[in-house]
Enzyme design. Sequence first.
Site, mmCIF file in Angstrom:
data_model
loop_
_atom_site.group_PDB
_atom_site.id
_atom_site.type_symbol
_atom_site.label_atom_id
_atom_site.label_comp_id
_atom_site.label_asym_id
_atom_site.label_seq_id
_atom_site.Cartn_x
_atom_site.Cartn_y
_atom_site.Cartn_z
ATOM 1 N N LYS A 1 16.301 -23.295 -57.772
ATOM 2 C CA LYS A 1 16.247 -21.853 -58.047
ATOM 3 C C LYS A 1 17.607 -21.427 -58.568
ATOM 4 O O LYS A 1 18.615 -22.052 -58.259
ATOM 5 C CB LYS A 1 15.949 -21.071 -56.759
ATOM 6 C CG LYS A 1 15.423 -19.681 -57.000
ATOM 7 C CD LYS A 1 13.926 -19.698 -57.211
ATOM 8 C CE LYS A 1 13.367 -18.347 -57.587
ATOM 9 N NZ LYS A 1 11.900 -18.353 -57.541
ATOM 10 N N ASP B 1 11.635 -15.060 -62.659
ATOM 11 C CA ASP B 1 11.433 -14.549 -61.298
ATOM 12 C C ASP B 1 11.779 -13.056 -61.419
ATOM 13 O O ASP B 1 11.693 -12.497 -62.522
ATOM 14 C CB ASP B 1 12.338 -15.296 -60.297
ATOM 15 C CG ASP B 1 11.959 -15.021 -58.835
ATOM 16 O OD1 ASP B 1 10.987 -15.608 -58.351
ATOM 17 O OD2 ASP B 1 12.623 -14.195 -58.175
HETATM 18 P P1 NDP Z 1 9.392 -8.502 -61.340
HETATM 19 O O1 NDP Z 1 10.826 -8.343 -61.620
HETATM 20 O O2 NDP Z 1 8.425 -8.573 -62.455
HETATM 21 O O3 NDP Z 1 8.897 -7.363 -60.354
HETATM 22 C C1 NDP Z 1 9.487 -7.180 -59.110
HETATM 23 C C2 NDP Z 1 8.857 -5.963 -58.447
HETATM 24 O O4 NDP Z 1 9.295 -5.882 -57.104
HETATM 25 C C3 NDP Z 1 9.274 -4.663 -59.109
HETATM 26 O O5 NDP Z 1 8.245 -3.727 -58.950
HETATM 27 C C4 NDP Z 1 10.496 -4.267 -58.311
HETATM 28 O O6 NDP Z 1 10.778 -2.875 -58.322
HETATM 29 C C5 NDP Z 1 10.116 -4.716 -56.917
HETATM 30 N N1 NDP Z 1 11.331 -5.090 -56.191
HETATM 31 C C6 NDP Z 1 12.197 -6.072 -56.498
HETATM 32 N N2 NDP Z 1 13.217 -6.110 -55.646
HETATM 33 C C7 NDP Z 1 12.988 -5.118 -54.770
HETATM 34 C C8 NDP Z 1 13.685 -4.661 -53.656
HETATM 35 N N3 NDP Z 1 14.826 -5.233 -53.255
HETATM 36 N N4 NDP Z 1 13.136 -3.621 -52.975
HETATM 37 C C9 NDP Z 1 11.976 -3.051 -53.380
HETATM 38 N N5 NDP Z 1 11.280 -3.437 -54.446
HETATM 39 C C10 NDP Z 1 11.774 -4.468 -55.129
HETATM 40 O O7 NDP Z 1 9.292 -9.819 -60.424
HETATM 41 P P2 NDP Z 1 8.011 -10.717 -60.101
HETATM 42 O O8 NDP Z 1 6.784 -9.894 -60.061
HETATM 43 O O9 NDP Z 1 8.065 -11.887 -60.972
HETATM 44 O O10 NDP Z 1 8.379 -11.240 -58.627
HETATM 45 C C11 NDP Z 1 7.921 -10.579 -57.446
HETATM 46 C C12 NDP Z 1 7.978 -11.548 -56.289
HETATM 47 O O11 NDP Z 1 7.127 -12.664 -56.562
HETATM 48 C C13 NDP Z 1 9.341 -12.156 -55.984
HETATM 49 O O12 NDP Z 1 9.448 -12.386 -54.606
HETATM 50 C C14 NDP Z 1 9.289 -13.492 -56.705
HETATM 51 O O13 NDP Z 1 10.188 -14.423 -56.147
HETATM 52 C C15 NDP Z 1 7.855 -13.883 -56.444
HETATM 53 N N6 NDP Z 1 7.255 -14.871 -57.335
HETATM 54 C C16 NDP Z 1 7.253 -14.706 -58.679
HETATM 55 C C17 NDP Z 1 6.640 -15.650 -59.484
HETATM 56 C C18 NDP Z 1 6.538 -15.490 -60.956
HETATM 57 O O14 NDP Z 1 5.909 -16.331 -61.594
HETATM 58 N N7 NDP Z 1 7.087 -14.449 -61.563
HETATM 59 C C19 NDP Z 1 6.039 -16.860 -58.932
HETATM 60 C C20 NDP Z 1 6.040 -16.900 -57.492
HETATM 61 C C21 NDP Z 1 6.645 -15.943 -56.743
HETATM 62 P P3 NDP Z 1 11.957 -2.310 -59.254
HETATM 63 O O15 NDP Z 1 11.471 -2.477 -60.654
HETATM 64 O O16 NDP Z 1 12.147 -0.914 -58.822
HETATM 65 O O17 NDP Z 1 13.160 -3.186 -58.956
HETATM 66 O O1 2IT Z 2 8.973 -18.440 -57.139
HETATM 67 C C1 2IT Z 2 8.410 -19.066 -58.053
HETATM 68 O O2 2IT Z 2 7.618 -19.981 -57.816
HETATM 69 C C2 2IT Z 2 8.672 -18.657 -59.440
HETATM 70 N N1 2IT Z 2 9.402 -17.698 -59.649
HETATM 71 C C3 2IT Z 2 8.078 -19.430 -60.573
HETATM 72 C C4 2IT Z 2 8.896 -20.657 -60.869
HETATM 73 C C5 2IT Z 2 8.508 -21.431 -62.090
HETATM 74 O O3 2IT Z 2 9.212 -22.418 -62.346
HETATM 75 O O4 2IT Z 2 7.550 -21.095 -62.784
#
Ligand code: NDP
Ligand code: 2IT
Length: 445
Positions: free
Chosen positions: A126, A166
Amino acid sequence: MSYVDEVFARVVAQNPAQPEFHQAVQEVLNSLRIVIERNEEAYRRDALLERLTTPERQILFRVPWVDDKGQVQVNNGYRVQFNGAIGPYKGGLRFHPSVNLGVIKFLGFEQVFKNSLTGLPIGGGKGGSDFDPKGKSDREIMAFCQSFMNELYKHIGQDVDVPAGDIGVGAREIGYLFGQYKRLRNAYEAGVLTGKGLSYGGSLARKQATGYGLLYMTEELLRWNGKELFGKTVAVSGAGNVAIYAIEKAWQLGAKPVTCSDSSGWIYDPDGIDVALLKDVKEVRRARLTAYAEARPNAEYHPGKGVWTAKCDIALPCATQNELLLDDAKALVANGCFAVLEGANMPTSLDATEYLQSNGVLFCPGKASNAGGVATSALEMSQNSERLSWSFEEVDAKLKGIMVNIFHNMDDAARQYGMEGNYVAGANIAGFLKVADAMIAQGIV
Ligand code: NDP
Ligand code: 2IT
């Protein structure tokens, strides 16, 4: 002291001020107790748990860049290559002001088990930065990404380490990062990053994969427990990549998603979340959720936290770590919620998880239920290797198969060790056994 307790005490002592990393390790080691006890002498002699909880490599670097006013800004860059026993390091990059080494280490540690669960040949890593993309121009985002890659390129490669998105890193950032990598290497190495745009080596369905995968997992888990998703009310937190496509797939499978949230507040929409509007607000305009409420007179906007007070059958936390705490768990149970599946990484605190489990709530940990994103990244790597692109339907069908498979591996592992229905234990055990086997086979490295 048991070997597990000894190693946990060592992790806390050697990694001070990294509470998220301690939390992730504690959860995993606790569920491995029974597995370790059966083979404690050999594991201890090989220092298997010490190696498992120590990253293979940690890269910390300075990221200087020039903002639109001509001012130089400096951020911290990180890449933690946690475990490469079963494949090249694989895992996202997070750009958010809350990023520090402990956060990246917790995410890298989780990724090791998640990637193992996918059944695909990817190790865990990561990275990221404390850079805040909010309010930055595209030019500033590009300047930052180019500077970030000026250091990162030395440490990654399609057979070495393959970053992706992420929080705060989506297709725009991956594009700038890829462009700079290509320029520095003077080679078109498509498989070095995943989550790429479709015009230059990205995979169809990668954008949707984490959210869709979460709902495929939900459907299978409920079906196996004699329940169904169809007709249920779903509370989702977050309004980013994972949340948007979780909401979209929830509708497609006949459920009704009624909430979403960002770091400023949350929406309750009694008519169900309007996905097209949410995409327009978040993906196109990069605006706040207040803009959603303005366009949707029936929707309520609540500033601050509180999304888990909405009445729902199923809760899907899809924002960030430790966003569902003990009081939230109590509110969910009191309102009749019967299933919680994590879309984010470690959104539920340990005490909240225990509360949910002991109150009969079906609980699925993120390393299983959000694995669809990284699994589809691995499918993107496969397509890049054979220089072909698969259809949306083909990738989506493979994703669904992978999620169903993860569910049954985790369910079987829990059952085999006498913890039927404890998916936290099942996911940790199933993820661990493959990595441990590969580590042991490869000797002391
Ligand atoms: P994005 O940046 O697209 O969206 C994140 C969302 O969460 C936004 O709505 C953001 O609000 C909110 N957020 C982030 N940080 C905070 C915080 N500290 N407090 C409150 N709200 C928060 O990220 P993703 O959707 O990609 O990721 C969301 C989660 O999913 C994370 O935990 C990530 O690690 C996990 N994840 C993502 C994957 C992927 O493929 N993208 C795969 C597996 C897991 P705001 O815009 O106001 O900051
Ligand atoms: O938390 C996760 O699994 C991700 N943000 C996706 C990682 C990836 O390599 O697609």
